[in-house]
Design an enzyme around this catalytic site. Structure first.
Site, PDB file in Angstrom:
ATOM      1  N   HIS A   1       0.843  -1.196   0.000  1.00  0.00           N
ATOM      2  CA  HIS A   1       0.000   0.000   0.000  1.00  0.00           C
ATOM      3  C   HIS A   1       0.879   1.247   0.000  1.00  0.00           C
ATOM      4  CE1 HIS A   1      -2.625  -3.096   2.029  1.00  0.00           C
ATOM      5  NE2 HIS A   1      -3.363  -2.724   0.992  1.00  0.00           N
TER       6      HIS A   1
ATOM      7  N   CYS B   1     -27.122   1.302  56.270  1.00  0.00           N
ATOM      8  CA  CYS B   1     -27.466   1.080  54.862  1.00  0.00           C
ATOM      9  C   CYS B   1     -28.929   1.367  54.555  1.00  0.00           C
ATOM     10  CB  CYS B   1     -27.128  -0.354  54.447  1.00  0.00           C
ATOM     11  SG  CYS B   1     -28.204  -1.591  55.202  1.00  0.00           S
TER      12      CYS B   1
ATOM     13  N   CYS C   1     -31.875  -0.253  59.405  1.00  0.00           N
ATOM     14  CA  CYS C   1     -30.467  -0.072  59.788  1.00  0.00           C
ATOM     15  C   CYS C   1     -30.015   1.333  59.424  1.00  0.00           C
ATOM     16  CB  CYS C   1     -29.603  -1.106  59.080  1.00  0.00           C
ATOM     17  SG  CYS C   1     -27.823  -0.809  59.240  1.00  0.00           S
TER      18      CYS C   1
ATOM     19  N   CYS D   1     -26.431   3.223  68.892  1.00  0.00           N
ATOM     20  CA  CYS D   1     -27.092   2.078  68.284  1.00  0.00           C
ATOM     21  C   CYS D   1     -27.511   2.395  66.851  1.00  0.00           C
ATOM     22  CB  CYS D   1     -28.321   1.692  69.107  1.00  0.00           C
ATOM     23  SG  CYS D   1     -29.212   0.268  68.430  1.00  0.00           S
TER      24      CYS D   1
ATOM     25  N   CYS E   1       7.434  -3.894  46.433  1.00  0.00           N
ATOM     26  CA  CYS E   1       7.301  -5.295  46.052  1.00  0.00           C
ATOM     27  C   CYS E   1       7.404  -5.410  44.537  1.00  0.00           C
ATOM     28  CB  CYS E   1       5.958  -5.836  46.532  1.00  0.00           C
ATOM     29  SG  CYS E   1       5.581  -7.511  45.966  1.00  0.00           S
TER      30      CYS E   1
ATOM     31  N   HIS F   1     -29.685  -7.686  59.728  1.00  0.00           N
ATOM     32  CA  HIS F   1     -28.477  -6.890  59.866  1.00  0.00           C
ATOM     33  C   HIS F   1     -27.630  -7.200  61.088  1.00  0.00           C
ATOM     34  CE1 HIS F   1     -29.653  -4.584  56.445  1.00  0.00           C
ATOM     35  NE2 HIS F   1     -28.597  -3.806  56.574  1.00  0.00           N
TER      36      HIS F   1
ATOM     37  N   CYS G   1     -35.883   8.562  56.582  1.00  0.00           N
ATOM     38  CA  CYS G   1     -36.462   7.235  56.751  1.00  0.00           C
ATOM     39  C   CYS G   1     -36.660   6.620  55.368  1.00  0.00           C
ATOM     40  CB  CYS G   1     -37.802   7.334  57.480  1.00  0.00           C
ATOM     41  SG  CYS G   1     -38.727   5.775  57.509  1.00  0.00           S
TER      42      CYS G   1
END
Length: 495
Positions: A164, A334, A331, A316, A263, A341, A303
């Site tokens: 080419h 999450c 919970c 808590c 390392c 949980h 909530c």
């Protein structure tokens, strides 16, 4: 870099133009040599400067060429194809299917070029472009560029062995774009849409005149050489530019002349006693759980059922929405249903326990590195009180040991996180606790202001403590290594 101006050291029996000579790279070999500390001597390694890396690449090509007798730039492409495994290349080259080998490496087979192989150092790296141009000239005085479609004299047309043809201006623009804008070097192919034959280094260096582009190409080739070669690894320290060369790959510490110790297997800071696999897993977990850790620090959330804003006023994490029409049981971390949980919360608390200690030692290690400057001033102060330079070196040794202990302790928490409880893990935790307490005491001693009235007392305490720390660190590591050899450790692989 003038020393990298020429790509490979080879000549040819036929006349070679001045442009071709510009392709030969004659690096100046640096006097840089490897330095090891006592713990690295069991894993020999060599530190290579940029010039030494180039020379090593040239030597690898010459070694192979003494056997396969190919143009150097073609050998370089083949070596890159086999990730610079010379033995594997030679084995494949002589297994009887060379046509397949060259096809897989995207090179036109020398047997199809109609060229005599000759000596490895006597084959012109630019003969491919000249022979293509000669064939075009024999068929007529002009040809069409397959990029700009201009009909031009064959004297300004060139191409690879694939046949080419393109004008030299289009070639230059194409190569410049690939090198500068795409950062490609070893995988630049013929511009023809369906070709795929790789452009050799000689063609690049002949057609690219811009010194900036040529230099970038050479750097890309060198970088590819290091990254593809399993026996080489760049020093990960910022702005270092050196590479480490070893005889075999292992998860062992290597030390660059810049002072960075890492390392060789994973390029992370030396992480004894934890193995590369678990460290990689830990780093990924820390990245994945970073948002979870941040959630714990939040003061208010909505909530998940009624979206009313809730403020957390206790430790808590079991939350019950006070909205009378909601009463969601969830919970805090999450915002999922609380019922499943219990175990996940305990797992999160366990992770945070190890993560916090890992991060604390990492932060302390950063401060400890800054302690060297402070210790230097203390050493000068002590010399003013009738102590010799040799007598005050115990302080530097103490900081060295302190930093080693911090780094070891940091990675012991990664190791411990994945361990299952057994008698050996209890011994390990006892060793870890003992080393941690001694390390904190040594750190406290070194932070004190040294005055003339406590010189003798502080010297004795520091010497005794850093020797103890050094011994306990050795005991801890020896126990872990014994556990590896005897397969005493059990892991919580699901974490």
């Amino acid at each position: 870099m003038d020393s990298e101006e020429e790509m490979y050291d080879e000549s040819e029996e036929e006349e070679v133009s001045d442009d071709d000579h510009n392709m030969v790279m004659e690096p100046e070999v640096s006097s840089t040599t490897a330095t090891y500390d006592s713990q690295d001597e069991t894993y020999p390694h060599e530190v290579l400067s940029p010039e030494m890396i180039v020379q090593h690449m040239i030597d690898c090509i010459k070694d192979v060429n003494t056997i396969v007798e190919l143009p150097a730039t073609i050998t370089r492409i083949l070596l890159n194809h086999f990730k610079w495994d010379k033995e594997k290349l030679i084995e494949k080259y002589y297994d009887g299917d060379q046509e397949k080998l060259f096809a897989e490496a995207h090179i036109i087979s020398p047997s199809r070029r109609g060229q005599a192989s000759g000596s490895s150092n006597q084959v012109s790296v630019s003969s491919t472009t000249r022979s293509t141009r000669s064939r075009a000239a024999a068929t007529g005085r002009s040809a069409d560029c397959e990029i700009c479609f201009s009909t031009l004299p064959t004297t300004v047309m060139t191409g690879l062995e694939c046949g080419h043809l393109f004008c030299e201006q289009c070639w230059s623009m194409y190569l410049t774009s690939k090198i500068l804008h795409e950062g490609i070097s070893e995988t630049i192919s013929c511009p023809a849409h369906v070709c795929g034959i790789l452009v050799d280094d000689a063609t690049v260096m002949r057609l690219v005149r811009d010194q900036r582009v040529r230099l970038k190409y050479q750097h890309l080739i060198t970088n590819s050489f290091v990254e593809c070669n399993r026996l080489l690894r760049w020093c990960p320290a910022a702005d270092c530019g050196r590479a480490i060369r070893v005889n075999y790959v292992d998860s062992k510490p290597v030390t660059c002349t810049c002072g960075h110790r890492f390392c060789f297997s994973c390029a992370e800071s030396w992480h004894d006693p934890v193995k590369c696999f678990w460290l990689k897993k830990w780093v990924k977990k820390c990245d994945d759980d970073s948002e979870t850790s941040n959630w714990i620090a939040a003061n208010t959330k909505e909530c998940p059922k009624c979206q009313v804003t809730i403020e957390k006023d206790g430790g808590c994490n079991h939350m019950i929405c006070r909205n009378q029409s909601c009463k969601a049981d969830f919970c805090w971390v999450c915002l999922g249903p609380w019922e499943p949980h219990g175990s996940s919360w305990a797992a999160l608390q366990r992770y945070l326990h190890y993560c916090n200690r890992y991060m604390n030692h990492m932060q302390s290690l950063k401060f400890e590195h800054k302690l060297y400057a402070k210790i230097k001033a203390k050493m000068e102060e002590m010399q003013k009180h009738n102590m010799s330079w040799i007598e005050v070196q115990f302080l530097k040794k103490a900081v060295d040991v302190l930093c080693q202990c911090r780094q070891t302790l940091m990675f012991t928490y990664v190791f411990a996180f994945y361990l299952k409880k057994n008698n050996q893990s209890i011994i390990f935790e006892d060793n870890q606790r003992d080393l941690e307490q001694a390390t904190e005491q040594l750190s406290e001693y070194l932070e004190r202001d040294i005055t003339s009235d406590i010189l003798i007392d502080i010297k004795q305490k520091v010497q005794d403590k850093f020797r103890y720390c050094d011994t306990r660190r050795s005991v801890l590591l020896a126990h872990v290594h014994e556990g590896y050899e005897k397969e005493l450790w059990e892991y919580q692989g699901s974490l």
